[in-house]
Design a protein around this motif. Structure first.
Motif, PDB file in Angstrom:
ATOM      1  N   GLY A  87      27.944   7.191  10.313  1.00 45.81           N
ATOM      2  CA  GLY A  87      27.043   8.333  10.261  1.00 45.81           C
ATOM      3  C   GLY A  87      27.686   9.640  10.681  1.00 45.81           C
ATOM      4  N   ARG A  88      28.821   9.575  11.346  1.00 50.70           N
ATOM      5  CA  ARG A  88      29.476  10.802  11.798  1.00 50.70           C
ATOM      6  C   ARG A  88      30.108  11.538  10.623  1.00 50.70           C
ATOM      7  NH1 ARG A  88      29.963  11.270  17.183  1.00 50.70           N
ATOM      8  NH2 ARG A  88      31.699  12.726  17.011  1.00 50.70           N
ATOM      9  N   ARG A  89      30.080  12.856  10.716  1.00 48.99           N
ATOM     10  CA  ARG A  89      30.615  13.678   9.641  1.00 48.99           C
ATOM     11  C   ARG A  89      31.789  14.501  10.150  1.00 48.99           C
ATOM     12  NH1 ARG A  89      25.180  13.535   9.786  1.00 48.99           N
ATOM     13  NH2 ARG A  89      24.155  12.600   7.986  1.00 48.99           N
ATOM     14  N   ARG A  90      32.727  14.731   9.280  1.00 47.73           N
ATOM     15  CA  ARG A  90      33.922  15.475   9.671  1.00 47.73           C
ATOM     16  C   ARG A  90      33.720  16.957   9.464  1.00 47.73           C
ATOM     17  NH1 ARG A  90      39.529  16.134   6.992  1.00 47.73           N
ATOM     18  NH2 ARG A  90      38.862  18.259   7.304  1.00 47.73           N
ATOM     19  N   ALA A  91      34.070  17.734  10.463  1.00 47.83           N
ATOM     20  CA  ALA A  91      33.965  19.186  10.331  1.00 47.83           C
ATOM     21  C   ALA A  91      34.948  19.669   9.272  1.00 47.83           C
ATOM     22  CB  ALA A  91      34.252  19.856  11.672  1.00 47.83           C
ATOM     23  N   ARG A  92      34.460  20.455   8.340  1.00 44.00           N
ATOM     24  CA  ARG A  92      35.331  21.038   7.324  1.00 44.00           C
ATOM     25  C   ARG A  92      36.222  22.109   7.962  1.00 44.00           C
ATOM     26  NH1 ARG A  92      30.709  19.507   4.548  1.00 44.00           N
ATOM     27  NH2 ARG A  92      31.117  18.452   2.580  1.00 44.00           N
ATOM     28  N   PRO A  93      37.285  22.534   7.278  1.00 44.83           N
ATOM     29  CA  PRO A  93      38.200  23.511   7.866  1.00 44.83           C
ATOM     30  C   PRO A  93      37.507  24.759   8.398  1.00 44.83           C
ATOM     31  CG  PRO A  93      39.163  22.592   5.882  1.00 44.83           C
ATOM     32  CD  PRO A  93      37.776  22.046   5.965  1.00 44.83           C
ATOM     33  N   GLY A  94      36.566  25.287   7.628  1.00 43.10           N
ATOM     34  CA  GLY A  94      35.843  26.477   8.089  1.00 43.10           C
ATOM     35  C   GLY A  94      34.993  26.209   9.310  1.00 43.10           C
ATOM     36  N   GLN A  95      34.341  25.039   9.337  1.00 43.13           N
ATOM     37  CA  GLN A  95      33.526  24.669  10.497  1.00 43.13           C
ATOM     38  C   GLN A  95      34.395  24.487  11.734  1.00 43.13           C
ATOM     39  OE1 GLN A  95      31.823  21.189   8.483  1.00 43.13           O
ATOM     40  NE2 GLN A  95      29.791  22.072   8.773  1.00 43.13           N
ATOM     41  N   LEU A  96      35.554  23.853  11.535  1.00 42.02           N
ATOM     42  CA  LEU A  96      36.463  23.622  12.653  1.00 42.02           C
ATOM     43  C   LEU A  96      36.983  24.950  13.201  1.00 42.02           C
ATOM     44  CD1 LEU A  96      37.877  21.458  14.330  1.00 42.02           C
ATOM     45  CD2 LEU A  96      39.713  21.431  12.639  1.00 42.02           C
ATOM     46  N   ALA A  97      37.303  25.880  12.306  1.00 43.92           N
ATOM     47  CA  ALA A  97      37.775  27.194  12.737  1.00 43.92           C
ATOM     48  C   ALA A  97      36.701  27.924  13.532  1.00 43.92           C
ATOM     49  CB  ALA A  97      38.192  28.016  11.520  1.00 43.92           C
ATOM     50  N   SER A  98      35.453  27.835  13.079  1.00 42.70           N
ATOM     51  CA  SER A  98      34.350  28.486  13.788  1.00 42.70           C
ATOM     52  C   SER A  98      34.104  27.834  15.146  1.00 42.70           C
ATOM     53  CB  SER A  98      33.072  28.422  12.942  1.00 42.70           C
ATOM     54  OG  SER A  98      33.216  29.165  11.754  1.00 42.70           O
ATOM     55  N   LEU A  99      34.230  26.518  15.195  1.00 47.53           N
ATOM     56  CA  LEU A  99      34.051  25.794  16.458  1.00 47.53           C
ATOM     57  C   LEU A  99      35.092  26.225  17.485  1.00 47.53           C
ATOM     58  CD1 LEU A  99      32.938  23.470  18.234  1.00 47.53           C
ATOM     59  CD2 LEU A  99      34.555  21.963  17.081  1.00 47.53           C
ATOM     60  N   MET A 123      42.893  29.026   8.278  1.00 48.83           N
ATOM     61  CA  MET A 123      42.070  27.835   8.102  1.00 48.83           C
ATOM     62  C   MET A 123      41.171  27.944   6.874  1.00 48.83           C
ATOM     63  SD  MET A 123      42.803  25.540  10.325  1.00 48.83           S
ATOM     64  CE  MET A 123      41.381  24.456  10.403  1.00 48.83           C
ATOM     65  N   ASP A 124      41.107  29.136   6.287  1.00 46.58           N
ATOM     66  CA  ASP A 124      40.244  29.353   5.133  1.00 46.58           C
ATOM     67  C   ASP A 124      41.038  29.530   3.845  1.00 46.58           C
ATOM     68  OD1 ASP A 124      37.561  29.882   4.012  1.00 46.58           O
ATOM     69  OD2 ASP A 124      38.369  31.871   3.632  1.00 46.58           O
ATOM     70  N   ASP A 125      42.299  29.918   3.957  1.00 48.15           N
ATOM     71  CA  ASP A 125      43.118  30.198   2.785  1.00 48.15           C
ATOM     72  C   ASP A 125      43.841  28.937   2.316  1.00 48.15           C
ATOM     73  OD1 ASP A 125      44.427  32.590   1.165  1.00 48.15           O
ATOM     74  OD2 ASP A 125      46.024  31.178   1.676  1.00 48.15           O
ATOM     75  N   HIS A 131      44.152  25.452   4.588  1.00 50.89           N
ATOM     76  CA  HIS A 131      42.834  24.946   4.207  1.00 50.89           C
ATOM     77  C   HIS A 131      42.917  23.563   3.564  1.00 50.89           C
ATOM     78  CE1 HIS A 131      38.584  25.365   3.179  1.00 50.89           C
ATOM     79  NE2 HIS A 131      38.877  24.871   1.984  1.00 50.89           N
ATOM     80  N   VAL A 132      43.849  23.381   2.637  1.00 49.71           N
ATOM     81  CA  VAL A 132      43.983  22.084   1.968  1.00 49.71           C
ATOM     82  C   VAL A 132      44.532  21.036   2.918  1.00 49.71           C
ATOM     83  CG1 VAL A 132      45.200  20.841   0.130  1.00 49.71           C
ATOM     84  CG2 VAL A 132      44.195  23.079  -0.333  1.00 49.71           C
ATOM     85  N   LEU A 133      45.554  21.412   3.697  1.00 50.35           N
ATOM     86  CA  LEU A 133      46.122  20.459   4.653  1.00 50.35           C
ATOM     87  C   LEU A 133      45.090  20.030   5.691  1.00 50.35           C
ATOM     88  CD1 LEU A 133      49.649  22.017   5.303  1.00 50.35           C
ATOM     89  CD2 LEU A 133      49.062  20.088   3.824  1.00 50.35           C
ATOM     90  N   ALA A 134      44.110  20.895   5.954  1.00 52.65           N
ATOM     91  CA  ALA A 134      43.065  20.568   6.922  1.00 52.65           C
ATOM     92  C   ALA A 134      41.938  19.747   6.322  1.00 52.65           C
ATOM     93  CB  ALA A 134      42.493  21.849   7.531  1.00 52.65           C
ATOM     94  N   GLY A 135      42.066  19.417   5.028  1.00 53.87           N
ATOM     95  CA  GLY A 135      41.070  18.560   4.391  1.00 53.87           C
ATOM     96  C   GLY A 135      40.187  19.253   3.388  1.00 53.87           C
ATOM     97  N   ILE A 255      36.648  16.365  18.612  1.00 49.41           N
ATOM     98  CA  ILE A 255      36.364  17.765  18.322  1.00 49.41           C
ATOM     99  C   ILE A 255      36.033  17.948  16.845  1.00 49.41           C
ATOM    100  CG2 ILE A 255      37.569  19.983  17.971  1.00 49.41           C
ATOM    101  CD1 ILE A 255      36.730  19.843  20.756  1.00 49.41           C
ATOM    102  N   ALA A 256      36.669  17.167  16.007  1.00 48.14           N
ATOM    103  CA  ALA A 256      36.580  17.376  14.556  1.00 48.14           C
ATOM    104  C   ALA A 256      35.454  16.615  13.882  1.00 48.14           C
ATOM    105  CB  ALA A 256      37.912  16.997  13.914  1.00 48.14           C
ATOM    106  N   PHE A 257      34.618  15.917  14.649  1.00 44.50           N
ATOM    107  CA  PHE A 257      33.496  15.177  14.067  1.00 44.50           C
ATOM    108  C   PHE A 257      32.183  15.562  14.743  1.00 44.50           C
ATOM    109  CE2 PHE A 257      37.033  12.610  12.721  1.00 44.50           C
ATOM    110  CZ  PHE A 257      36.631  12.071  11.502  1.00 44.50           C
TER     111      PHE A 257
END
Length: 258
Positions: A87-99, A123-125, A131-135, A255-257
């Motif tokens: 049920g856990r979800r992975r933070a996307r690159p943008g979400q992780l950057a904001s966190l 983290m957005d580019d 961005h791609v390397l971060a998923g 941190i990432a979930f």
């Protein structure tokens, strides 16, 4: 040339076309399926028919208000139920950057003004940044996001953690008033005794992981041991010890979930 039609329905303008598409049940079903897949981090083929149909009904009831459908989705019991590993979800690159920005005030950017590009959020580019390397996706070569952690996403998180830890330690200890700091509200740059370090570590664990830990819990013991080992490697450098400790905490996969 044939007269303008949309699957047999005549129209005269792009406005007519947009209206006919919006009334096509396939359009609302597609929107519902894609919204469910995005927020639940599933492939389109994995979206349950009943879930998509229910979400489609929400969209139609809201007269095609997409925001209303998304609100119903994220407030629904199916989305809120994230108790187990599945049920856990992975933070996307943008979400992780904001966190990380919320926790530390750090944004990972590169200034390319000399190349007439400006400042790039790394983290957005997806071309120059990570961005791609971060998923994430670039919609050209990578069209599906990663929902798990692998070597590149872990390395990106590690690099982001190191940069953010260094930035917040320098910024916080430059502020004399502890109440105005982001993280280090209980210690100074001269404190190295466990009596003061343990409460600060407890507060960091609560802030990062929402864990309510006792001062003498095993997790706090481990974090304290890491701090003291870093301090022993370079005696007197309290900031370096905190940077090392924070880097370890920020690259913890929790941190990432969410």
């Amino acid at each position: 040339m044939r007269e303008p039609h949309y699957f047999g329905s005549p129209g005269q303008s792009l406005a007519d076309l947009g209206d006919m598409i919006s009334r096509d049940p396939r359009f609302s079903r597609c929107a519902a399926q894609r919204a469910h897949a995005y927020f639940h981090q599933q492939d389109l083929a994995e979206v349950p028919f009943t879930a998509a149909a229910q979400l489609q009904a929400e969209l139609l009831a809201a007269k095609m208000d997409y925001k209303a459908m998304i609100k119903a989705l994220v407030l629904g019991p199916g989305f809120a139920l994230a108790t187990g590993p599945e049920g856990r979800r992975r933070a996307r690159p943008g979400q992780l950057a904001s966190l990380v920005a919320d926790l530390t005030g750090f944004r990972w950017r590169s200034d390319l003004s000399s190349f007439k590009v400006g400042k790039i959020d790394l983290m957005d580019d997806s071309m120059i940044g990570y961005h791609v390397l971060a998923g994430g996706v670039d919609a050209i070569f990578v069209q599906k996001p990663s929902y798990t952690y692998n070597a590149t996403t872990s390395l990106t998180l590690r690099a982001l953690a190191r940069q953010a830890a260094s930035a917040v330690v320098e910024a916080d200890f430059a502020i004399a008033d502890k109440t105005k700091r982001r993280l280090f509200t209980l210690v100074s740059a001269a404190d190295s005794g466990s009596a003061k370090l343990r409460p600060q570590l407890v507060r960091l664990h609560r802030r990062f992981f929402a864990d309510e830990l006792a001062d003498d819990s095993p997790e706090i013991d481990e974090s304290l041991a890491l701090f003291l080992a870093a301090l022993k490697a370079k005696p007197g450098d309290i900031k370096r010890a905190w940077k090392t400790t924070l880097t370890a905490l920020l690259q913890d996969v929790r941190i990432a979930f969410y």
